[in-house]
Design a protein around this motif. Structure first.
Motif, PDB file in Angstrom:
ATOM      1  N   ILE A 151       0.827  -1.207   0.000  1.00 62.35           N
ATOM      2  CA  ILE A 151       0.000   0.000   0.000  1.00 62.35           C
ATOM      3  C   ILE A 151       0.858   1.253   0.000  1.00 62.35           C
ATOM      4  O   ILE A 151       0.540   2.232  -0.693  1.00 62.35           O
ATOM      5  N   SER A 152       1.957   1.247   0.749  1.00 60.58           N
ATOM      6  CA  SER A 152       2.825   2.423   0.762  1.00 60.58           C
ATOM      7  C   SER A 152       3.432   2.662  -0.614  1.00 60.58           C
ATOM      8  O   SER A 152       3.579   3.806  -1.062  1.00 60.58           O
ATOM      9  N   SER A 153       3.753   1.578  -1.319  1.00 57.80           N
ATOM     10  CA  SER A 153       4.276   1.703  -2.676  1.00 57.80           C
ATOM     11  C   SER A 153       3.198   2.232  -3.620  1.00 57.80           C
ATOM     12  O   SER A 153       3.454   3.123  -4.441  1.00 57.80           O
ATOM     13  N   ALA A 154       1.978   1.706  -3.485  1.00 58.95           N
ATOM     14  CA  ALA A 154       0.885   2.118  -4.365  1.00 58.95           C
ATOM     15  C   ALA A 154       0.508   3.578  -4.163  1.00 58.95           C
ATOM     16  O   ALA A 154       0.077   4.257  -5.100  1.00 58.95           O
ATOM     17  N   ALA A 155       0.674   4.079  -2.941  1.00 57.24           N
ATOM     18  CA  ALA A 155       0.279   5.455  -2.632  1.00 57.24           C
ATOM     19  C   ALA A 155       1.414   6.453  -2.802  1.00 57.24           C
ATOM     20  O   ALA A 155       1.185   7.664  -2.742  1.00 57.24           O
ATOM     21  N   GLY A 156       2.630   5.975  -3.033  1.00 58.08           N
ATOM     22  CA  GLY A 156       3.805   6.837  -2.991  1.00 58.08           C
ATOM     23  C   GLY A 156       4.231   7.423  -4.319  1.00 58.08           C
ATOM     24  O   GLY A 156       3.458   7.507  -5.287  1.00 58.08           O
ATOM     25  N   SER A 157       5.513   7.815  -4.381  1.00 54.78           N
ATOM     26  CA  SER A 157       6.032   8.542  -5.535  1.00 54.78           C
ATOM     27  C   SER A 157       6.087   7.693  -6.796  1.00 54.78           C
ATOM     28  O   SER A 157       6.113   8.224  -7.917  1.00 54.78           O
ATOM     29  N   GLU A 158       6.097   6.363  -6.651  1.00 56.90           N
ATOM     30  CA  GLU A 158       6.078   5.482  -7.822  1.00 56.90           C
ATOM     31  C   GLU A 158       4.684   4.923  -8.062  1.00 56.90           C
ATOM     32  O   GLU A 158       4.493   4.023  -8.871  1.00 56.90           O
ATOM     33  N   GLY A 159       3.708   5.483  -7.335  1.00 54.77           N
ATOM     34  CA  GLY A 159       2.320   5.072  -7.478  1.00 54.77           C
ATOM     35  C   GLY A 159       1.417   6.277  -7.645  1.00 54.77           C
ATOM     36  O   GLY A 159       1.601   7.074  -8.556  1.00 54.77           O
ATOM     37  N   MET A 160       0.453   6.409  -6.731  1.00 55.82           N
ATOM     38  CA  MET A 160      -0.570   7.439  -6.853  1.00 55.82           C
ATOM     39  C   MET A 160       0.004   8.855  -6.925  1.00 55.82           C
ATOM     40  O   MET A 160      -0.408   9.665  -7.765  1.00 55.82           O
ATOM     41  N   ILE A 161       0.950   9.178  -6.056  1.00 57.99           N
ATOM     42  CA  ILE A 161       1.548  10.518  -6.067  1.00 57.99           C
ATOM     43  C   ILE A 161       2.304  10.755  -7.371  1.00 57.99           C
ATOM     44  O   ILE A 161       2.222  11.835  -7.972  1.00 57.99           O
ATOM     45  N   GLY A 162       3.025   9.747  -7.825  1.00 57.08           N
ATOM     46  CA  GLY A 162       3.714   9.872  -9.103  1.00 57.08           C
ATOM     47  C   GLY A 162       2.749  10.158 -10.236  1.00 57.08           C
ATOM     48  O   GLY A 162       3.022  10.984 -11.123  1.00 57.08           O
ATOM     49  N   GLY A 163       1.588   9.493 -10.211  1.00 60.83           N
ATOM     50  CA  GLY A 163       0.572   9.742 -11.222  1.00 60.83           C
ATOM     51  C   GLY A 163       0.046  11.160 -11.176  1.00 60.83           C
ATOM     52  O   GLY A 163      -0.191  11.792 -12.218  1.00 60.83           O
ATOM     53  N   GLN A 164      -0.121  11.680  -9.955  1.00 61.15           N
ATOM     54  CA  GLN A 164      -0.591  13.058  -9.814  1.00 61.15           C
ATOM     55  C   GLN A 164       0.448  14.055 -10.346  1.00 61.15           C
ATOM     56  O   GLN A 164       0.104  15.061 -10.963  1.00 61.15           O
ATOM     57  N   VAL A 165       1.730  13.759 -10.115  1.00 60.97           N
ATOM     58  CA  VAL A 165       2.797  14.624 -10.637  1.00 60.97           C
ATOM     59  C   VAL A 165       2.752  14.662 -12.165  1.00 60.97           C
ATOM     60  O   VAL A 165       2.849  15.734 -12.790  1.00 60.97           O
ATOM     61  N   LYS A 187      -2.008   6.876 -10.904  1.00 58.88           N
ATOM     62  CA  LYS A 187      -2.869   7.745 -10.103  1.00 58.88           C
ATOM     63  C   LYS A 187      -4.117   7.036  -9.588  1.00 58.88           C
ATOM     64  O   LYS A 187      -4.560   7.275  -8.461  1.00 58.88           O
ATOM     65  N   THR A 188      -4.703   6.159 -10.416  1.00 56.82           N
ATOM     66  CA  THR A 188      -5.957   5.489 -10.047  1.00 56.82           C
ATOM     67  C   THR A 188      -5.780   3.982  -9.876  1.00 56.82           C
ATOM     68  O   THR A 188      -6.230   3.401  -8.891  1.00 56.82           O
ATOM     69  N   GLY A 189      -5.109   3.368 -10.836  1.00 64.68           N
ATOM     70  CA  GLY A 189      -5.024   1.910 -10.856  1.00 64.68           C
ATOM     71  C   GLY A 189      -4.260   1.303  -9.701  1.00 64.68           C
ATOM     72  O   GLY A 189      -4.621   0.233  -9.195  1.00 64.68           O
ATOM     73  N   GLU A 190      -3.185   1.960  -9.266  1.00 65.01           N
ATOM     74  CA  GLU A 190      -2.344   1.392  -8.200  1.00 65.01           C
ATOM     75  C   GLU A 190      -3.136   1.130  -6.927  1.00 65.01           C
ATOM     76  O   GLU A 190      -2.943   0.111  -6.264  1.00 65.01           O
ATOM     77  N   LEU A 191      -4.026   2.041  -6.562  1.00 72.69           N
ATOM     78  CA  LEU A 191      -4.774   1.869  -5.321  1.00 72.69           C
ATOM     79  C   LEU A 191      -5.852   0.797  -5.453  1.00 72.69           C
ATOM     80  O   LEU A 191      -6.132   0.078  -4.499  1.00 72.69           O
ATOM     81  N   PHE A 192      -6.473   0.685  -6.638  1.00 75.04           N
ATOM     82  CA  PHE A 192      -7.398  -0.427  -6.872  1.00 75.04           C
ATOM     83  C   PHE A 192      -6.654  -1.750  -6.743  1.00 75.04           C
ATOM     84  O   PHE A 192      -7.127  -2.691  -6.084  1.00 75.04           O
ATOM     85  N   ARG A 193      -5.496  -1.829  -7.378  1.00 73.95           N
ATOM     86  CA  ARG A 193      -4.703  -3.056  -7.354  1.00 73.95           C
ATOM     87  C   ARG A 193      -4.288  -3.400  -5.920  1.00 73.95           C
ATOM     88  O   ARG A 193      -4.406  -4.551  -5.485  1.00 73.95           O
ATOM     89  N   ALA A 194      -3.801  -2.406  -5.192  1.00 71.96           N
ATOM     90  CA  ALA A 194      -3.366  -2.641  -3.812  1.00 71.96           C
ATOM     91  C   ALA A 194      -4.531  -3.063  -2.931  1.00 71.96           C
ATOM     92  O   ALA A 194      -4.362  -3.891  -2.025  1.00 71.96           O
TER      93      ALA A 194
END
Length: 301
Positions: A151-165, A187-194
């Motif tokens: 979850i930390s990976s999915a929400a972080g700079s290589e996941g959701m935050i990276g998508g927002q950037v 931005k969206t898929g990582e959190l669904f997957r996690a």
């Protein structure tokens, strides 16, 4: 598959109501000190969300063969992370939105500084909740650690935050399909997957079956985002609870602006079919996920 939309909406509503009950029980009380931050946290969370991420945690647990009650802390945590991301997305320095699901956004009610702190508080508290899963009988502590990493990976700079950037950097630019797909995958898929993986991991699902669920989530997330883009063009503002046409107003490249409405619909259908194909290894326990993918094509909000 012929999906009865009304019956399935009832199923979603039943699950959403259960998630809301769990959130009520797991958030810090409204009267906790200092009250303004806890009021803002409740305001940000209880704003009519779909609750798809915690629902997917529960479905992952069901497929793995454990009771949904055993993964409540982690399910709630995923909704808090999602809620925090929306609070920050709405800020003047980001998407600058005044309304979210028909209600004033957090920063319009509590001020920009408190909205930033509200997002920070929700994210921090989410990981406290996930850690609480260690105390639940039948949950392996190492699997909780594994979920924290996921979850930390999915929400972080290589996941959701990276998508927002990437999203912010892409405003006003013409980006290609690969960049757009990467943007939304993060931005969206990582959190669904996690979310889906977290419930399955806590339930001890083997890695081969976990891979199938992962691919399902990947294509479900893609279909969900394409449908979002379509609704921004074809949806009803009252039903959506937010203005339509905001992507065009903000000069954002979307699947609709890139391919047109008809091709975007075709891509969404292809993604749904691929996601469902990856559930062949599962029986009736995966029926809700199958129907959820089909429902994505017909949703109106």
């Amino acid at each position: 598959m012929n999906l009865n939309i009304k019956d399935f909406e009832d199923q979603i509503n039943t699950r959403r109501n259960y998630v809301n009950e769990c959130l009520e029980q797991n958030l810090p009380p409204l009267n906790s000190y200092p009250p303004i931050i806890h009021e803002a946290m409740h305001y940000a969370v209880f704003n009519g969300g779909k609750r798809l991420r915690p629902i997917m945690v529960f479905e992952g647990a069901l497929i793995a063969g454990i009771e949904k009650e055993k993964v409540i802390p982690t399910a709630c945590a995923l909704e808090l992370i999602h809620s925090y991301s929306l609070v920050h997305d709405d800020l003047p320095s980001m998407d600058n939105d005044d309304f979210r699901r028909g209600k004033p956004t957090c920063h319009k009610v509590y001020g920009e500084a408190n909205a930033i702190l509200t997002g920070d508080a929700l994210l921090t508290y989410a990981f406290q909740l996930i850690a609480n899963n260690i105390a639940i009988n039948g949950i392996q502590p190492l699997n909780v650690v594994r979920v924290i990493k996921e979850i930390s990976s999915a929400a972080g700079s290589e996941g959701m935050i990276g998508g927002q950037v990437i999203d912010l950097d892409s405003e006003g630019k013409n980006i290609n399909y690969d960049t757009l797909k990467t943007l939304h995958s993060l931005k969206t898929g990582e959190l669904f997957r996690a979310s889906l993986r977290a419930g399955a991991i806590l339930g001890g699902l083997d890695n081969e079956k976990l891979d199938y669920l992962t691919t399902y989530a990947n294509y479900f997330g893609l279909a969900f985002q394409i449908t979002d883009d379509l609704l921004d063009v074809t949806g009803d503002q009252k039903t959506l609870g937010k203005p339509v046409g905001s992507d065009d107003k903000n000069n954002k490249t979307t699947y609709v602006s890139l391919f047109g409405i008809d091709k975007a619909k075709m891509l969404a259908e292809e993604s749904v079919n691929t996601s469902i194909d990856n559930l062949k290894e599962f029986g009736k326990e995966a029926d809700f996920l199958r129907n959820l993918a089909y429902f994505t094509l017909d949703r109106t909000k």
